[in-house]
Design an enzyme around this catalytic site. Sequence first.
Site, PDB file in Angstrom:
ATOM      1  N   HIS A   1     -33.397  24.968 -34.802  1.00 32.63           N
ATOM      2  CA  HIS A   1     -34.240  24.390 -33.595  1.00 32.63           C
ATOM      3  C   HIS A   1     -34.902  25.701 -33.150  1.00 32.63           C
ATOM      4  O   HIS A   1     -34.343  26.677 -32.855  1.00 32.63           O
ATOM      5  CB  HIS A   1     -33.273  23.649 -32.517  1.00 32.63           C
ATOM      6  CG  HIS A   1     -32.779  22.686 -33.085  1.00 32.63           C
ATOM      7  ND1 HIS A   1     -33.038  21.445 -32.625  1.00 32.63           N
ATOM      8  CD2 HIS A   1     -31.367  22.673 -33.631  1.00 32.63           C
ATOM      9  CE1 HIS A   1     -32.248  20.411 -33.398  1.00 32.63           C
ATOM     10  NE2 HIS A   1     -31.161  21.094 -33.860  1.00 32.63           N
TER      11      HIS A   1
ATOM     12  N   HIS B   1     -31.811  23.689 -40.851  1.00 36.40           N
ATOM     13  CA  HIS B   1     -31.561  23.153 -39.615  1.00 36.40           C
ATOM     14  C   HIS B   1     -31.433  24.165 -38.490  1.00 36.40           C
ATOM     15  O   HIS B   1     -30.580  25.061 -38.458  1.00 36.40           O
ATOM     16  CB  HIS B   1     -29.894  22.606 -39.782  1.00 36.40           C
ATOM     17  CG  HIS B   1     -29.459  21.892 -38.609  1.00 36.40           C
ATOM     18  ND1 HIS B   1     -28.506  20.827 -38.660  1.00 36.40           N
ATOM     19  CD2 HIS B   1     -29.633  22.088 -37.120  1.00 36.40           C
ATOM     20  CE1 HIS B   1     -28.058  20.232 -37.428  1.00 36.40           C
ATOM     21  NE2 HIS B   1     -28.854  21.287 -36.768  1.00 36.40           N
TER      22      HIS B   1
ATOM     23  N   HIS C   1     -29.542  13.880 -36.911  1.00 34.47           N
ATOM     24  CA  HIS C   1     -28.311  14.562 -36.735  1.00 34.47           C
ATOM     25  C   HIS C   1     -27.312  13.345 -36.766  1.00 34.47           C
ATOM     26  O   HIS C   1     -27.298  12.311 -36.161  1.00 34.47           O
ATOM     27  CB  HIS C   1     -28.369  15.173 -35.196  1.00 34.47           C
ATOM     28  CG  HIS C   1     -28.816  16.595 -35.079  1.00 34.47           C
ATOM     29  ND1 HIS C   1     -30.485  16.572 -35.693  1.00 34.47           N
ATOM     30  CD2 HIS C   1     -28.444  17.630 -34.551  1.00 34.47           C
ATOM     31  CE1 HIS C   1     -30.620  17.720 -35.455  1.00 34.47           C
ATOM     32  NE2 HIS C   1     -29.576  18.553 -34.859  1.00 34.47           N
TER      33      HIS C   1
ATOM     34  N   ASP D   1     -28.929  26.645 -36.648  1.00 31.81           N
ATOM     35  CA  ASP D   1     -28.742  25.722 -35.604  1.00 31.81           C
ATOM     36  C   ASP D   1     -29.745  26.209 -34.400  1.00 31.81           C
ATOM     37  O   ASP D   1     -30.855  26.200 -34.234  1.00 31.81           O
ATOM     38  CB  ASP D   1     -27.278  25.325 -35.124  1.00 31.81           C
ATOM     39  CG  ASP D   1     -27.364  23.910 -34.504  1.00 31.81           C
ATOM     40  OD1 ASP D   1     -28.492  23.343 -34.109  1.00 31.81           O
ATOM     41  OD2 ASP D   1     -26.275  23.344 -34.148  1.00 31.81           O
ATOM     42  N   ASP D   2     -28.936  27.033 -33.464  1.00 34.76           N
ATOM     43  CA  ASP D   2     -29.562  27.469 -32.359  1.00 34.76           C
ATOM     44  C   ASP D   2     -28.910  28.871 -31.941  1.00 34.76           C
ATOM     45  O   ASP D   2     -28.143  28.914 -31.075  1.00 34.76           O
ATOM     46  CB  ASP D   2     -29.297  26.476 -30.878  1.00 34.76           C
ATOM     47  CG  ASP D   2     -29.765  25.242 -31.303  1.00 34.76           C
ATOM     48  OD1 ASP D   2     -30.901  24.849 -30.995  1.00 34.76           O
ATOM     49  OD2 ASP D   2     -28.829  24.282 -31.439  1.00 34.76           O
TER      50      ASP D   2
ATOM     51  N   GLU E   1     -21.653  14.979 -36.378  1.00 39.11           N
ATOM     52  CA  GLU E   1     -21.387  16.225 -35.625  1.00 39.11           C
ATOM     53  C   GLU E   1     -20.113  16.117 -34.562  1.00 39.11           C
ATOM     54  O   GLU E   1     -18.835  16.358 -34.716  1.00 39.11           O
ATOM     55  CB  GLU E   1     -22.406  16.901 -34.896  1.00 39.11           C
ATOM     56  CG  GLU E   1     -22.178  18.148 -34.202  1.00 39.11           C
ATOM     57  CD  GLU E   1     -23.441  18.708 -33.529  1.00 39.11           C
ATOM     58  OE1 GLU E   1     -23.296  19.659 -32.906  1.00 39.11           O
ATOM     59  OE2 GLU E   1     -24.297  17.955 -33.264  1.00 39.11           O
TER      60      GLU E   1
END
Length: 382
Positions: free
Chosen positions: A31, A29, A219, A300-301, A222
């Site tokens: 991005h 996961h 996704h 994630d980011d 969340e």
Amino acid sequence: MGGGPPGLSNMCQGSMHDLLRLLPKCEHHMHLEGALTPQVLFQLAKRNGIALPADDPAFETPDTLVERYHRFDSLDDFLHYYYIGMDVLVHAADFEALATDYFEHAAADGVAHAEVFFDPQAHLSRGVTYDTILAGFTAAQHKAEAQWDITSELICCFLRHLPASDGLQTFERPAIQQSLTDGTVIGIGLDSSEASFPPERFRPIYDRAGDMGVRRTAHAGEEGPADYIRRALDDLHVDRIDHGIRLIEDASLLQRVAQEGILLTVCPISNVFLRCVTSVAELPIRQFLDRGVRFSLNSDDPAYFGGHYILDNYRAVQDAFHLTVDEWTTVCEGGVRGSWCSEGRKAEILAKLETVVEDWKKKKTSQQSSSGGARIQSSSSS
């Protein structure tokens, strides 16, 4: 070490950190656009002649932008800045540099295999071709394998805040179809704003991907309810769930996910930054372990969340839950088995995991014996 909300500083500085650093990790996961640091964003904006918003003081300097990132109050607040950032990515070299920067961080954190997302709709709408995107990302993938022994796969995500028809039209583009057919892109995903956009809106895309034998994830759970996880499984027939932390709210669904071995790709520090929880300790990590739910831990980011890559997520979980060595082995094994790489690659990573854990236990035993301490038990934690 990055900054951010309280509770994310001075993470896991004890002897357990050595093990966490050495564990061979699978990241599911991440991005790639989320690796765009403010410093690089400003550099690319200048190089590519992209004007940053003049009416937002956050864009005065890279430092003011970093400070603004620390004050996200929701997923949508983050996404506002996320999509602005993407505008500076124009050339294949930009995408290559972006992905290479991620892989370099991943190598330092012990990642052995990464399955990474990208958002073609956000680039195609700006006139950037799909071939340009893939040329940059695949060049970085080749470099990562040659230089750092990191294998990787690309996952093409569709933006759920856009009309489902736009996603379907994007999916049907010949270049995207070709990349899914020849394996350049291994699967599809569904990201962006969740709560107002239920999974089933995108069933036509997922049905067609299933007919092609393409891997599928989405996704869910969340900011959206646990029922979105169920609907992603039943309507989209996904192979795994991204985030999924609200699974804990539905006991029967949790049992199903555990029994079917469905992987959740959990992002602890992201969940804190985006106010899904106030601390990592609120996440259902312990419940997932106790009930046999397979999950991995992910970045994630990271450029938007304090510069915290995968190792920091491992460390934050250790601080919050004090996992044993055997529990960390379970987490890592689950991540390997839930990956979409070849069985041969899985076997290589599992063998390395076994070696790392055995060597670490022997080292701890030797240290304790030499200092007169008791022999370490396989289920003890540092």
